[in-house]
Design an enzyme around this catalytic site. Sequence first.
Site, PDB file in Angstrom:
ATOM      1  N   GLN A  46      -3.242   9.452   8.919  1.00 37.35           N
ATOM      2  CA  GLN A  46      -3.536   8.482   9.984  1.00 37.35           C
ATOM      3  C   GLN A  46      -2.475   8.547  11.075  1.00 37.35           C
ATOM      4  O   GLN A  46      -2.785   8.526  12.272  1.00 37.35           O
ATOM      5  CB  GLN A  46      -3.565   7.056   9.405  1.00 37.35           C
TER       6      GLN A  46
ATOM      7  N   GLN B 200       0.830  -1.216   0.000  1.00 42.11           N
ATOM      8  CA  GLN B 200       0.000   0.000   0.000  1.00 42.11           C
ATOM      9  C   GLN B 200       0.861   1.262   0.000  1.00 42.11           C
ATOM     10  O   GLN B 200       0.411   2.323  -0.398  1.00 42.11           O
ATOM     11  CB  GLN B 200      -0.888   0.030   1.252  1.00 42.11           C
TER      12      GLN B 200
ATOM     13  N   LYS C 265     -14.234   2.651  11.114  1.00 40.61           N
ATOM     14  CA  LYS C 265     -14.428   2.889   9.679  1.00 40.61           C
ATOM     15  C   LYS C 265     -15.100   1.732   8.956  1.00 40.61           C
ATOM     16  O   LYS C 265     -15.550   1.897   7.816  1.00 40.61           O
ATOM     17  CB  LYS C 265     -13.102   3.241   9.003  1.00 40.61           C
TER      18      LYS C 265
ATOM     19  N   PRO D  40      -2.900  -2.559  17.362  1.00 42.85           N
ATOM     20  CA  PRO D  40      -3.648  -1.904  18.443  1.00 42.85           C
ATOM     21  C   PRO D  40      -5.029  -1.427  17.999  1.00 42.85           C
ATOM     22  O   PRO D  40      -5.899  -1.208  18.834  1.00 42.85           O
ATOM     23  CB  PRO D  40      -2.749  -0.711  18.813  1.00 42.85           C
TER      24      PRO D  40
ATOM     25  N   TYR E 196       7.591  -9.782   5.863  1.00 46.73           N
ATOM     26  CA  TYR E 196       6.722  -8.701   5.388  1.00 46.73           C
ATOM     27  C   TYR E 196       7.029  -8.395   3.917  1.00 46.73           C
ATOM     28  O   TYR E 196       8.102  -7.916   3.577  1.00 46.73           O
ATOM     29  CB  TYR E 196       6.872  -7.432   6.235  1.00 46.73           C
TER      30      TYR E 196
ATOM     31  N   TRP F 222       1.080  -5.456  18.929  1.00 45.07           N
ATOM     32  CA  TRP F 222       0.714  -5.268  17.512  1.00 45.07           C
ATOM     33  C   TRP F 222      -0.800  -5.166  17.295  1.00 45.07           C
ATOM     34  O   TRP F 222      -1.580  -5.576  18.134  1.00 45.07           O
ATOM     35  CB  TRP F 222       1.319  -6.337  16.627  1.00 45.07           C
TER      36      TRP F 222
ATOM     37  N   GLY G 147       0.244   1.155  13.036  1.00 43.11           N
ATOM     38  CA  GLY G 147       0.298   0.906  11.596  1.00 43.11           C
ATOM     39  C   GLY G 147      -0.390   2.098  10.954  1.00 43.11           C
ATOM     40  O   GLY G 147      -1.342   2.624  11.512  1.00 43.11           O
TER      41      GLY G 147
END
Length: 323
Positions: free
Chosen positions: A295, A27, A221, A212, A54, A210, A289
Site C-alpha cells: 500500500q 495491525q 475497496k 486522506p 495511539y 489526516w 496510513g
Amino acid sequence: MEYRRLGSTGLKVSALSYGAWVTFGRQVGRSEARELIALAYDHGVNFFDNAETYNAGDAERLMGDVIADLRLPRDAYTVSSKVFFGAVKDPKPTQRGLSRKHVFDACHQALDRLRVDYLDLYFCHRADPDTPILETVLAMDTLVRQGKVMYWGTSEWAASEIEEAHRLAREHHLIAPSMEQPQYNLLHRERFEQEYAALYERYGMGTTIWSPLASGLLTGKYNDGIPDNSRMGHADYAWLRESLLGNDGARLETVRSLAPIAADLGIPLARLSLAWCLKNPNVSTVILGASRTSQLEENLKALDAARLLDDAVMGRIEAALSR
Ligand code: NDP
C-alpha cells in the site's frame, strides 16, 4: 519527494508523510513497522506522525524502537506526538486533557516512548473545554523554550479557538501555534476549505492532513462489501465503520462516481484521491496510513499523479462530488 514549508515556519516537511494511528501495535507488528518506516524514509518521507493515545502509547513505543534500530539520523527526520486523550485506558482526571500538568506529563512520556530528546511537532489533539486556552498556550510556549518541542499546533480545533490561541499568544508574547492537523479528503472538505480559509494567510498556518483516503474508503475497496483483513473489517473498529459508511450508501456512491476519472487517467483511485489532496496549496503534508508495504509503495506514487490533475480533471472531480 517534494518538500513543503510547514506554513510560514522554516521547517520543510515531505509532501507525503506516514502515520501510526490504528495500525502500529495492532495491525502492524515490529518487523512490518520496520519495513514500512524504512520504505517511507528511503522514498524521502521525513515526517512520522504519532500520538499518546495511539494504542495507548504502544504505537509510539514501536515507532521509537524501530527508528532507533534503523539508526535514522535525528536531524534528517521529524516526529510528532499529540496530547489530549491520554495514553492509558480509563485515564484519571489528570491523565488527559490540555491542563499544564497533562501537557507536560504527556510530552515527557512521548519523549521517552519515542526515544528522542525533543518532539518536532506537538499537537493538542482536540480542544479542551475544561482548560483555559491561555493555560495551554503557556504550557506549549514553555516546552518550546525548554527545547523539548520545536513547533506546536492543534488538531481539529474550531477556527475560532485557533484564532483565540493566536490572540492570546500575541497579547502575552508567547509562541503561537504553527500548524493544524485536520481531516481532509475527497469526502470531507468543509472545515479545511471553508472554516479555516482565512487562517492560512492570516497566521501562516501549516497543515498535516489526516485520513486522506477516508480510512481506505477512497481506494474503492469497500465498494462491494468489506474485505477480510481490512480496517473496517476489524472487530475493534466497528465505531469507525459506522461513521465512515453511514447508513444511506451515499458516500460509497460518491466513491463509485470517482472511479471512471481514475480509470481514464490510468491510475488507481487511491492515487487519484491522494493526488487531489496534494493539489491544495494549503496542505503542507498528506499523512499516509498503510498497513502493509504494498500500500505504501502504491501511495507514494501520488506525487507523480498530481501532475495529471489539470483543470479539466479537477472539474470532473468537482462534478462527481456535487452529484
Ligand atoms: P488513510 O485514510 O489513508 O487510511 C489508511 C488505511 O487505508 C490503511 O491503513 C489501509 O487500511 C488502507 N489503505 C491505504 N492505502 C491503501 C491502498 N493503496 N490500497 C488498499 N488499502 C489502502 O489514512 P489514516 O486514516 O491511517 O490516517 C493517516 C494518519 O493520519 C494516521 O496514521 C495518523 O497519524 C493521522 N490521524 C490523525 C488523526 C487526528 O485526529 N489528528 C485522526 C486519524 C488519523 P487496511 O489495510 O487496514 O484496510
